[in-house]
Design a protein around this motif. Structure first.
Motif, mmCIF file in Angstrom:
data_model
loop_
_atom_site.group_PDB
_atom_site.id
_atom_site.type_symbol
_atom_site.label_atom_id
_atom_site.label_comp_id
_atom_site.label_asym_id
_atom_site.label_seq_id
_atom_site.Cartn_x
_atom_site.Cartn_y
_atom_site.Cartn_z
ATOM 1 N N GLU A 214 0.817 -1.211 0.000
ATOM 2 C CA GLU A 214 0.000 0.000 0.000
ATOM 3 C C GLU A 214 0.852 1.264 0.000
ATOM 4 O OE1 GLU A 214 -2.550 -0.450 3.351
ATOM 5 O OE2 GLU A 214 -3.770 -2.005 2.420
ATOM 6 N N HIS A 215 2.071 1.161 -0.488
ATOM 7 C CA HIS A 215 2.973 2.311 -0.575
ATOM 8 C C HIS A 215 3.576 2.381 -1.971
ATOM 9 C CE1 HIS A 215 2.825 2.963 3.800
ATOM 10 N NE2 HIS A 215 2.828 1.653 3.876
ATOM 11 N N ALA A 216 3.807 3.600 -2.446
ATOM 12 C CA ALA A 216 4.381 3.779 -3.775
ATOM 13 C C ALA A 216 5.374 4.934 -3.766
ATOM 14 C CB ALA A 216 3.279 4.041 -4.802
ATOM 15 N N GLU A 217 6.371 4.810 -4.632
ATOM 16 C CA GLU A 217 7.330 5.883 -4.854
ATOM 17 C C GLU A 217 7.152 6.374 -6.283
ATOM 18 O OE1 GLU A 217 12.173 6.595 -5.165
ATOM 19 O OE2 GLU A 217 11.387 4.790 -4.196
ATOM 20 N N LEU A 218 7.052 7.698 -6.447
ATOM 21 C CA LEU A 218 6.835 8.282 -7.760
ATOM 22 C C LEU A 218 7.838 9.400 -8.012
ATOM 23 C CD1 LEU A 218 3.796 7.878 -6.231
ATOM 24 C CD2 LEU A 218 3.065 8.252 -8.587
ATOM 25 N N GLN A 219 8.068 9.669 -9.298
ATOM 26 C CA GLN A 219 8.821 10.843 -9.724
ATOM 27 C C GLN A 219 7.831 11.811 -10.347
ATOM 28 O OE1 GLN A 219 12.075 11.867 -9.677
ATOM 29 N NE2 GLN A 219 12.709 10.118 -8.413
ATOM 30 N N LEU A 220 7.763 13.007 -9.785
ATOM 31 C CA LEU A 220 6.801 14.007 -10.243
ATOM 32 C C LEU A 220 7.506 15.342 -10.422
ATOM 33 C CD1 LEU A 220 3.844 14.823 -10.818
ATOM 34 C CD2 LEU A 220 3.593 15.300 -8.383
ATOM 35 N N ALA A 221 7.674 15.760 -11.674
ATOM 36 C CA ALA A 221 8.304 17.043 -11.998
ATOM 37 C C ALA A 221 9.667 17.191 -11.316
ATOM 38 C CB ALA A 221 7.390 18.200 -11.609
ATOM 39 N N GLY A 222 10.452 16.117 -11.370
ATOM 40 C CA GLY A 222 11.788 16.161 -10.806
ATOM 41 C C GLY A 222 11.863 15.888 -9.325
ATOM 42 N N HIS A 223 10.742 15.692 -8.669
ATOM 43 C CA HIS A 223 10.719 15.417 -7.237
ATOM 44 C C HIS A 223 10.368 13.956 -6.988
ATOM 45 C CE1 HIS A 223 10.900 19.689 -6.177
ATOM 46 N NE2 HIS A 223 10.017 19.898 -7.146
ATOM 47 N N GLY A 224 11.122 13.311 -6.131
ATOM 48 C CA GLY A 224 10.764 11.975 -5.691
ATOM 49 C C GLY A 224 9.816 12.082 -4.510
ATOM 50 N N ILE A 225 8.655 11.449 -4.611
ATOM 51 C CA ILE A 225 7.694 11.496 -3.510
ATOM 52 C C ILE A 225 7.258 10.086 -3.161
ATOM 53 C CG2 ILE A 225 6.865 13.803 -4.089
ATOM 54 C CD1 ILE A 225 4.400 12.511 -5.321
ATOM 55 N N GLU A 226 6.926 9.878 -1.891
ATOM 56 C CA GLU A 226 6.410 8.601 -1.433
ATOM 57 C C GLU A 226 5.017 8.825 -0.865
ATOM 58 O OE1 GLU A 226 9.059 6.640 1.241
ATOM 59 O OE2 GLU A 226 10.774 6.761 -0.126
ATOM 60 N N ILE A 227 4.085 7.969 -1.282
ATOM 61 C CA ILE A 227 2.698 8.134 -0.857
ATOM 62 C C ILE A 227 2.116 6.809 -0.385
ATOM 63 C CG2 ILE A 227 2.255 10.072 -2.417
ATOM 64 C CD1 ILE A 227 0.779 8.056 -4.241
ATOM 65 N N GLY A 228 1.079 6.899 0.443
ATOM 66 C CA GLY A 228 0.290 5.732 0.778
ATOM 67 C C GLY A 228 -0.822 5.569 -0.243
ATOM 68 N N LEU A 229 -1.181 4.323 -0.515
ATOM 69 C CA LEU A 229 -2.254 4.025 -1.459
ATOM 70 C C LEU A 229 -3.497 3.592 -0.695
ATOM 71 C CD1 LEU A 229 -0.178 1.917 -4.031
ATOM 72 C CD2 LEU A 229 -0.767 4.354 -4.188
ATOM 73 N N PRO A 230 -4.684 3.780 -1.282
ATOM 74 C CA PRO A 230 -5.900 3.367 -0.585
ATOM 75 C C PRO A 230 -6.026 1.858 -0.439
ATOM 76 C CG PRO A 230 -6.403 4.141 -2.795
ATOM 77 C CD PRO A 230 -4.969 4.476 -2.538
#
Length: 408
Positions: A214-230
């Protein structure tokens, strides 16, 4: 009146209103100061819509949305009746509306969208759509109504032509997708009817680079972000990428990554889409499967885990041969195969070498037996079902009220 009689009230009021005042829906959809955002595609519409609405609200935007997944014209109109005043006016800056592919195409001449978000084209409901090219054509008709932005799944080759046509008429194209490493970890892909030859790069859009439960790592506009998924699954991370890229492009300099992460971490599942419900003091994962791709993706998530698994297929699946396009061998074991198509499901599982402990056509008897089974230590109970079986179990166990109030 529909609700007082025990119904959801999500369709009938809209049917009546659209008959009495056929201009109401297009008039309201065109009334928002910051425009209309339409989300469409085969799968992921409901979750993407909910995520995008949450992101915009977190940045101070007042959002109107059809949060109950009622994505046909009558459902959208019912949401207007529910949230608007006596004259149909809604106190919101922007509308984020989930639309069914076919009905969205029919409505297209009646609305203009600031942005259109397209999720994917999958094998789904061939009785209704006949071919994947027809689905892509309908999504293209919806995309033609966008005046500012069209956001597409870069991994779905069926959407490439739409993106090209969009660019040609001067509308900005946003893209999202998964990295090659993420795709390689999916034993049966992500279900798209046609997969693009190359993966998206971080410089070209929002990219999912890793998924762990339920966790993901993404690259968004040059920023690495980590989010929880539903809920668990790469498909939920793809929905998140769609919502994040759309919000970033819509908000421009107002978009704040930290605010976006906090908003995404708070998003709960849309009802039936990987939600955890409590029944008789037990926590059970409810997972809706609507086509080959969604069934496969969700089976892949639970394969090899320590779970008690309940599968139920309803009468709406007139032709059970589609079960043979799903590959369940990695499950190893299913505790109960249930519903009107239980025998068809059990035969498919047994031919794949999956142990089926019980086969029971009566949904309620089967689910009562499932509830009586002890939850495995360190594991969970998961119920997967088609729409009719989900609605019936929700109704019997008092989950309809939660569906009405929260859209999840």
């Amino acid at each position: 009146l529909a609700r007082l009689r025990g119904g959801k009230g999500s369709g009938a009021p809209g049917v009546v209103a659209n008959r009495i005042a056929p201009g109401l829906l297009p008039s309201v959809l065109g009334s928002f100061p910051d425009g209309l955002i339409v989300v469409s595609g085969t799968a992921g519409k409901s979750t993407t819509t909910k995520m995008l609405a949450a992101l915009l609200r977190a940045h101070g935007v007042r959002v109107f949305t059809n949060s109950s997944t009622a994505n046909l014209p009558q459902g959208i109109t019912s949401a207007i009746l529910d949230q608007g005043d006596a004259r149909g006016r809604i106190d919101a800056d922007i509308a984020v509306i989930e639309m069914d592919e076919a009905h969205g195409a029919r409505l297209a001449p009646q609305f203009t969208a600031r942005a259109v978000v397209l999720t994917n084209v999958m094998l789904d409901d061939l009785e209704r759509f006949q071919t994947m090219d027809r689905v892509a054509q309908m999504l293209g008709e919806i995309a033609e109504r966008a005046t500012e932005l069209v956001v597409v799944n870069a991994d779905d080759a069926s959407l490439d032509a739409i993106a090209g046509s969009t660019s040609a008429r001067g509308v900005t194209v946003g893209r999202y997708g998964v990295g090659q490493g993420v795709l390689d970890e999916q034993p049966h892909g992500l279900g798209y009817a046609r997969v693009a030859d190359a993966r998206l790069t971080p410089a070209d859009g929002c990219l999912v680079v890793d998924v762990d439960g339920e966790h993901a790592e993404l690259q968004l506009a040059g920023h690495g972000i980590e989010i929880g998924l539903p809920s668990r699954g790469t498909h939920f991370a793809v929905d998140a990428a769609a919502a994040l890229e759309t919000a970033r492009l819509l908000l421009g300099e107002r978009f704040a990554p930290a605010t976006a992460v906090a908003a995404m971490n708070a998003v709960e599942p849309v009802f039936g889409r990987g939600e955890t419900v409590t029944i008789d003091g037990q926590q059970i994962d409810f997972v809706l499967v609507q086509n080959t791709a969604s069934f496969q993706l969700n089976l892949d998530v639970v394969s090899g885990s320590h779970e008690l698994l309940f599968l139920a297929i309803g009468e709406e699946e007139h032709d059970p041969s589609w079960l043979w396009t799903v590959h369940p061998a990695a499950l190893g074991r299913v505790d109960i195969a249930a519903g009107p198509k239980a025998q068809d499901l059990a035969v498919r599982l047994l031919y794949a070498g999956v142990e089926v402990v019980e086969v029971e056509r009566d949904l309620h008897t089967a689910f009562d037996r499932f509830l009586a089974m002890p939850t495995p230590a360190g594991g969970r109970k998961t119920a997967m079902f088609t729409a009719s079986q989900m609605r019936e179990l929700r109704r019997v166990h008092g989950l309809v009220k939660a569906e009405l109030e929260g859209g999840h």
